[in-house]
Scaffold this motif. Sequence first.
Motif, mmCIF file in Angstrom:
data_model
loop_
_atom_site.group_PDB
_atom_site.id
_atom_site.type_symbol
_atom_site.label_atom_id
_atom_site.label_comp_id
_atom_site.label_asym_id
_atom_site.label_seq_id
_atom_site.Cartn_x
_atom_site.Cartn_y
_atom_site.Cartn_z
ATOM 1 N N ARG A 157 3.755 8.741 -29.058
ATOM 2 C CA ARG A 157 2.925 7.793 -28.315
ATOM 3 C C ARG A 157 1.482 7.961 -28.785
ATOM 4 O O ARG A 157 0.928 9.069 -28.724
ATOM 5 N N LYS A 191 -3.774 12.928 -23.788
ATOM 6 C CA LYS A 191 -2.546 13.621 -23.383
ATOM 7 C C LYS A 191 -2.483 13.771 -21.872
ATOM 8 O O LYS A 191 -1.438 13.532 -21.249
ATOM 9 N N ALA A 192 -3.596 14.161 -21.273
ATOM 10 C CA ALA A 192 -3.619 14.414 -19.838
ATOM 11 C C ALA A 192 -3.476 13.134 -19.022
ATOM 12 O O ALA A 192 -2.776 13.107 -18.006
ATOM 13 N N GLU A 193 -4.131 12.073 -19.460
ATOM 14 C CA GLU A 193 -4.172 10.853 -18.655
ATOM 15 C C GLU A 193 -3.070 9.854 -18.985
ATOM 16 O O GLU A 193 -2.640 9.088 -18.117
ATOM 17 N N ASN A 195 -0.249 10.695 -21.287
ATOM 18 C CA ASN A 195 0.910 11.326 -21.920
ATOM 19 C C ASN A 195 1.046 10.897 -23.382
ATOM 20 O O ASN A 195 2.153 10.738 -23.901
ATOM 21 N N ASP A 197 0.698 11.477 -27.439
ATOM 22 C CA ASP A 197 0.823 12.615 -28.355
ATOM 23 C C ASP A 197 -0.399 12.760 -29.243
ATOM 24 O O ASP A 197 -0.756 13.866 -29.652
ATOM 25 N N GLU A 294 0.863 -0.628 -22.614
ATOM 26 C CA GLU A 294 1.732 0.002 -23.608
ATOM 27 C C GLU A 294 2.435 -1.066 -24.445
ATOM 28 O O GLU A 294 2.968 -2.038 -23.908
#
Length: 331
Positions: A157, A191-193, A195, A197, A294
């Motif tokens: 991602r 990554k934190a908000e 997910n 990569d 997305e």
Amino acid sequence: MAAFGTVFMPEMIISWFDGNGWSNAEVVSSDSLQLHPGAHVLHYSSTCFEGLKAFRHADDSIKIFRMDRNIERFAQSSELLALPELDKAATEKMILDIVAKFKNDVPEAPGSMYIRPTHIGTEPAIGKAASPSLTSCQYILLSPVGDYFSGGDTTLRLLLEEHGARCAAHMGMIKSGGNYASAMRPIMKAKAELNADQVLFCPDGDVQETGAANFLLIDGNEVITKALDESFLHGVTRDSILTIARDLGMDVQERQLTVEELLERAAKPGCEAALSGTAAVLTSVGTLIHNGKEHTVGNGGVGQTTLKLRQALNDIQWGKAEDKFGWLTSI
């Protein structure tokens, strides 16, 4: 299994530049390096490195992949950082010698021995913020590795970032630690908000690269990637994949790719995207995140052309296919 790049051979090979010439290379313990606390590298980031691999073939021979190309880039990075000039022949011998010493530790396929040449400015001079280090050190670390993305054949991602860049535009083609450091915060945030990569940096809508790999779009018989300039890293794996793609008759386009075109093409059935790098090899991208939405790339799964290109590269690296491009160096 230990995380990628966290296991090292007990010894490394090292050489020092004293302002006039390079010392003879020595094999020393790899668990320590003595530097003055005022060393240029610690204050002004005068550092660059390379990443290449040695592979064990079925006949137990050991081959290093595209060492000449990596050494050329290593020397170029050193020059662009105003580090002392590398002796490329001496660097090659250092790599060959240390890999030969630990050839019995080169993993069998699908593993490999990751080779990390590093060049750092060592002059103790904290007043030289605008001047280069006159002394330096180069060393070669070895790390036996498996797959970089431990999940295997999964898709990544990526967050499309149009308002920031991985690094300063004039620094992009230098493989320097500072470039990776400058990309770290946006990657951690993504990554934190979300997910994600990785972050695909697209300053002003121009698709460039992620924090640690080059980006390729594969649409049918077309392979599209940004044309080489100084703003991003000239990946050796990128060049290898494009060479293989051309050899397979694919239409390789090195040109500007906008976020708009990327999202338009990515929505088509059968479209693929991938990241290329020494560690990542060629890894499928399944999702692009843009402005809170997305976007699935193709069917969201592992791309068949991506797998074919990666397999073709791996087959050369592990001696399962002819080395028609002369990329392998024997130990």
